[in-house]
Design an enzyme around this catalytic site. Structure first.
Site, short mmCIF file in Angstrom:
data_model
loop_
_atom_site.label_atom_id
_atom_site.label_comp_id
_atom_site.label_asym_id
_atom_site.label_seq_id
_atom_site.Cartn_x
_atom_site.Cartn_y
_atom_site.Cartn_z
CD GLU A 40 -39.90 29.88 -9.84
OE1 GLU A 40 -39.42 29.99 -11.00
OE2 GLU A 40 -41.05 30.23 -9.55
CD GLN B 181 -34.59 22.75 -1.59
OE1 GLN B 181 -33.78 21.93 -1.24
NE2 GLN B 181 -34.28 24.05 -1.65
N GLY C 156 -27.72 34.87 -5.65
CA GLY C 156 -29.05 34.23 -5.61
C GLY C 156 -29.59 34.24 -4.19
CG HIS C 157 -27.70 31.86 -1.15
ND1 HIS C 157 -26.46 31.48 -1.64
CD2 HIS C 157 -28.40 30.72 -0.96
CE1 HIS C 157 -26.42 30.16 -1.73
NE2 HIS C 157 -27.57 29.67 -1.34
O1 PAF Z 1 -31.59 24.63 -0.94
C1 PAF Z 1 -30.80 24.45 0.00
O2 PAF Z 1 -29.79 25.13 0.12
C2 PAF Z 1 -31.10 23.36 1.01
O3 PAF Z 1 -31.70 22.26 0.41
C3 PAF Z 1 -31.91 23.85 2.22
C4 PAF Z 1 -33.31 24.30 1.79
C5 PAF Z 1 -31.19 24.99 2.91
C6 PAF Z 1 -32.09 22.71 3.23
O4 PAF Z 1 -30.87 22.24 3.68
#
Ligand code: PAF
Length: 280
Positions: A148, A153, A36-37
Site C-alpha cells: 500500500e 499504483q 517490505g518485499h
Molecule cells: O512497485 C514496484 O516495484 C513496481 O512498480 C512494479 C509493480 C514491480 C512494476 O514494475
C-alpha cells in the site's frame, strides 16, 4: 529456488504447476529487496502453494533518466534473500527479453492516473501497467501482492485487472515501516545519514494529520502539514493531498466520503519519497 530469465521457460513451468492443481502467488518487484518485499512474499507463501517473485527494473515506468540510472540494483543479494525466505521461483528477465520491440500500448485509467504520481511522473503509470500486465500474462498467478505504500499504483493495478478481465486476485498489503516510522523503500538506501534522520518527519506528519482529521478544515490541515514538512530546508514537497480512497479525487469536506487518505510525495535532497495513510 529456481531462477528464470526466459519468458517461454517460466511460462511453461508455471503452467505445469497449475495443471497439477497448485496455486501460485506472485510478488512483482524491481529488486533492491527489503523487509517490505519479504512481507509480501510471506503473505503469498501463507496463501498459496507456490510463490513467485519477479525482479525487473522496468525502464518504461521511469520518466526521469537519472532516476532510472540511480535506481539500486543488487540481483545476487536479492536472490540470496529470496532463497533464505523460501521463495520457490524467481523471474529476472533482461530488458530485451521483456521489450524486444518498442512499446506502443496506451491505457486509459480515467482520473486515477492523472493526479498525484500521474501528474508529477508523466508516463509512469502507463509503463507500470504495461509491465504488470505482461508479468501477469507470463507468470499466470492466482493472486498478486502489492504494497500500500504505492497506494495509487495499487488502485491502478486493480483497475487494469478489471478493464482487461485478468483472472488474478490483487491483494493490497499494509505498509511496513522502520522502527522510527519511515516507510520501507528501496530508495531509502540512497539517503545520507542526515537525510535519513529527517525522513521520519513524513510519517510523523501523516500521524499528525490523522490526529487532526475532522477537527480543523481540510484546507487548514493541508496548509499546516506542508508547513511542518518544509520547516526542514532539505525537504521539497511535490504534493500533499487529502483524497477519497476510491476515486483518488481530492476532498474538501470531512463528511463527503467514507474513507479519506492523505498522500505525500517529496524530495529529501535528491531522493524522492512517498508515503500515505488512511486518516478517516
Ligand atoms: O512497485 C514496484 O516495484 C513496481 O512498480 C512494479 C509493480 C514491480 C512494476 O514494475
Amino acid at each position: 529456488m529456481e531462477i528464470f530469465n526466459n519468458i517461454g521457460k517460466i511460462n511453461s513451468a508455471v503452467a505445469v504447476l497449475k495443471s497439477r492443481g497448485l496455486t501460485v502467488g506472485f510478488v512483482p518487484t524491481m529488486g533492491a529487496l527489503h523487509k517490505g518485499h519479504l512481507s509480501l512474499l510471506q503473505r503469498s507463501k501463507d496463501e498459496n502453494d507456490i510463490s513467485l517473485c519477479s525482479i525487473f527494473v522496468n525502464p518504461i515506468q521511469f520518466n526521469n533518466k537519472q532516476d532510472l540510472e540511480k535506481y539500486p540494483r543488487s540481483l545476487e543479494e536479492d536472490c540470496r534473500k529470496l532463497e533464505q525466505a523460501d521463495c520457490d521461483i524467481v523471474f529476472a528477465p533482461t530488458v530485451d527479453e521483456m521489450y524486444p520491440e518498442e512499446v506502443k500500448i496506451k491505457y486509459d485509467f480515467g482520473q486515477l492516473d492523472k493526479v498525484m504520481e500521474g501528474k508529477h511522473r508523466p508516463g509512469h503509470f502507463n509503463g507500470m501497467a504495461v509491465v504488470v500486465k505482461k508479468l501477469f500474462d507470463i507468470c499466470l498467478p492466482h493472486r498478486a501482492y502489492f504494497g500500500e505504500k504505492d497506494f495509487q499504483q495499487l488502485m491502478i493495478v486493480r483497475e487494469l485487472v478489471k478493464q482487461k478481465n485478468i483472472p488474478v486476485q490483487v491483494i493490497g498489503c499494509g505498509i511496513i515501516r522502520e522502527d522510527d516510522g519511515l516507510a520501507m523503500s528501496s530508495r531509502n538506501r540512497r539517503l545520507s545519514p542526515h537525510e535519513r534522520s529527517i525522513a521520519p518527519e513524513i510519517y510523523k506528519t501523516l500521524l499528525w494529520m490523522k490526529h487532526q482529521a475532522g477537527k480543523i478544515s481540510i484546507d487548514q490541515l493541508l496548509q499546516q502539514a506542508r508547513q511542518k514538512l518544509t520547516s526542514h530546508s532539505e525537504i521539497k514537497i511535490e504534493y500533499v493531498e487529502i483524497t477519497d480512497e476510491e476515486s483518488l479525487l481530492t476532498v474538501d469536506d470531512w463528511d463527503s466520503v467514507r474513507n479519506i487518505r492523505a498522500l505525500i510525495a517529496l524530495f529529501l535532497g535528491e531522493v524522492r519519497l512517498i508515503d500515505n495513510m488512511r486518516i478517516k
